[in-house]
Design an enzyme around this catalytic site. Structure first.
Site, mmCIF file in Angstrom:
data_model
loop_
_atom_site.group_PDB
_atom_site.id
_atom_site.type_symbol
_atom_site.label_atom_id
_atom_site.label_comp_id
_atom_site.label_asym_id
_atom_site.label_seq_id
_atom_site.Cartn_x
_atom_site.Cartn_y
_atom_site.Cartn_z
ATOM 1 N N ASP A 143 0.816 -1.211 0.000
ATOM 2 C CA ASP A 143 0.000 0.000 0.000
ATOM 3 C C ASP A 143 0.851 1.263 0.000
ATOM 4 O O ASP A 143 0.389 2.334 -0.399
ATOM 5 C CB ASP A 143 -0.910 0.017 1.238
ATOM 6 C CG ASP A 143 -2.358 -0.260 0.887
ATOM 7 O OD1 ASP A 143 -2.731 -0.071 -0.284
ATOM 8 O OD2 ASP A 143 -3.125 -0.649 1.777
ATOM 9 N N ASN A 152 -20.825 5.120 -1.779
ATOM 10 C CA ASN A 152 -22.229 4.905 -1.418
ATOM 11 C C ASN A 152 -22.937 6.085 -0.773
ATOM 12 O O ASN A 152 -24.166 6.082 -0.694
ATOM 13 C CB ASN A 152 -22.328 3.691 -0.487
ATOM 14 C CG ASN A 152 -21.915 2.406 -1.177
ATOM 15 O OD1 ASN A 152 -22.518 2.017 -2.172
ATOM 16 N ND2 ASN A 152 -20.877 1.754 -0.678
#
Length: 405
Positions: free
Chosen positions: A155, A341
């Site tokens: 990452d 979302n």
């Protein structure tokens, strides 16, 4: 080519299997043929294994204190019963792992050796909730799948391009020489999303100025210019930057010292509070889940309202910082659980940047967009909602590793 991807968290193990055919990678992310998720927090005495394959979804309780057995049961579902998708585990040609912290040691995907494992272990103090889980996943695969190649995808690697003036803290220089610097995280997601953004915009990535907002339980932003990360909000650890689900983000560094010196806290106490009892959860007293926060707001919970306002304030604040680093903006990208979302978070975040000529299409914003531009046609800044595909990004690295031999 069968590629197994493992994404281990402190209390979860998410896995999927890709079956890639042909000599080239598909343009769009393919669906994995099998998915297996373990949640060790579902109850105090057991974990929960969920398997999805062949249109079937199966759930199974696992012993909470035997992670090796749980992983074994998960992998067995690949070759047994209704979820069988391969005849033998030896068909898996490579296993890819998301690894949160690779420090300065690894700036690209790397085949896992004993030396790589030792480095991941050495970096545990910088990623105490994640790197131990990654090591456990790697060693479990060694026990269950033998000598199958394993690839670590870091990452931190995407942010290895940070300019030194961005990466360095204003601390004694010798501390920087010892590795005390900003590393950045969520790099796999940030890198995937900016590449996908260029595809959606129909423009070369090396011509774009982008801000990617990875908003999940953990949150970070990345300023990406010409495809290169030039600034990000997380730093030495994933605790810096934005207000998050249960993490504080950036605070006055004197606060932990004050708590330890004057109020009897231990360093471990402070670490626990800052990582697990702060952010949306700490301020609201409700939850780290934004959906629960919004429900509490509708019920008149003032602390939940404050938590949400703080979350938006800090999101806008750091978007502004990324904007200053870029000196302009072609597109603002939202991704991960909240980013993908929550139409309200996107609307509130974008509202502050109308001065750039950014105009949000309200209907598109509220239509549950996926890989879509939700700005109006005359907006001077594009606004994209992109479904992050970290697993697919890891699988692609595995494919490149095997095909470059």
């Amino acid at each position: 080519m069968k590629i197994l991807v493992l994404n281990a968290g402190s209390s979860t193990q998410k896995s999927c299997l890709y079956d890639l055919t042909g000599d080239t990678l598909p343009q769009a992310p393919p669906k994995p043929i099998w998915k297996g998720d373990i949640d060790w927090t579902i109850a105090t005495d057991h974990g929960l294994l969920e398997i999805k394959a062949n249109g079937v979804e199966k759930k199974l309780n696992l012993s909470a204190d035997d992670h090796l057995k749980g992983m074994s049961q998960m992998l067995d579902s690949l070759v047994q019963g209704e979820t069988k998708v391969i005849d033998d585990l030896s068909e898996i040609e490579i296993v890819g792992h998301r690894v949160v912290h690779g420090g300065l040691n690894y700036t690209q995907a790397t085949l896992i050796t004993q030396e790589v494992k030792q480095t991941i272990a050495d970096l545990i103090p910088l990623a105490p909730t994640h790197n131990p889980a990654h090591l456990e996943g790697i060693e479990t695969v060694e026990k269950l799948l033998g000598n199958v190649p394993q690839l670590a995808v870091f990452d931190t690697a995407f942010h290895s391009t940070l300019p030194l003036e961005v990466a360095a803290y204003p601390l004694p220089y010798e501390w920087l020489e010892k590795g005390l610097r900003r590393y950045g995280f969520h790099g796999i997601s940030h890198q995937y999303c900016v590449h996908r953004a260029a595809e959606l915009l129909g423009k070369p990535l090396n011509s774009l100025k982008l801000i990617n907002c990875h908003l999940g339980n953990g949150c970070s932003l990345a300023a990406v210019k010409d495809g290169i990360s030039i600034n990000t909000t997380m730093g030495f650890t994933p605790l810096e930057g934005l207000m998050m689900g249960s993490r504080s983000g950036s605070i006055d560094p004197e606060i932990p010292i004050f708590l330890i010196r004057d109020h009897g806290f231990t360093p471990e106490d402070v670490i626990t509070v800052l990582n697990k009892k702060s952010g949306l959860k700490g301020v609201s007293g409700v939850s780290s889940d934004l959906r629960a926060i919004q429900k509490a707001i509708q019920e008149g919970n003032e602390k939940a309202q404050l938590a949400f306002k703080m979350y938006i304030h800090r999101l806008r604040f750091y978007i502004g910082a990324m904007l200053a680093s870029l000196g302009g903006l072609d597109a603002l990208i939202f991704t991960a659980g909240v980013g993908e979302n929550s139409s309200e978070v996107r609307e509130q975040a974008c509202e502050a940047f109308g001065f750039l000529g950014l105009k949000l299409d309200q209907a598109k914003n509220e239509s549950r967009p996926v890989d879509e531009d939700i700005a109006t046609p005359d907006s001077k800044v594009r606004v994209l909602v992109i479904h992050t595909e970290e697993d697919w990004a890891i699988a692609k690295e595995c494919w490149h590793q095997l095909t470059q031999k």
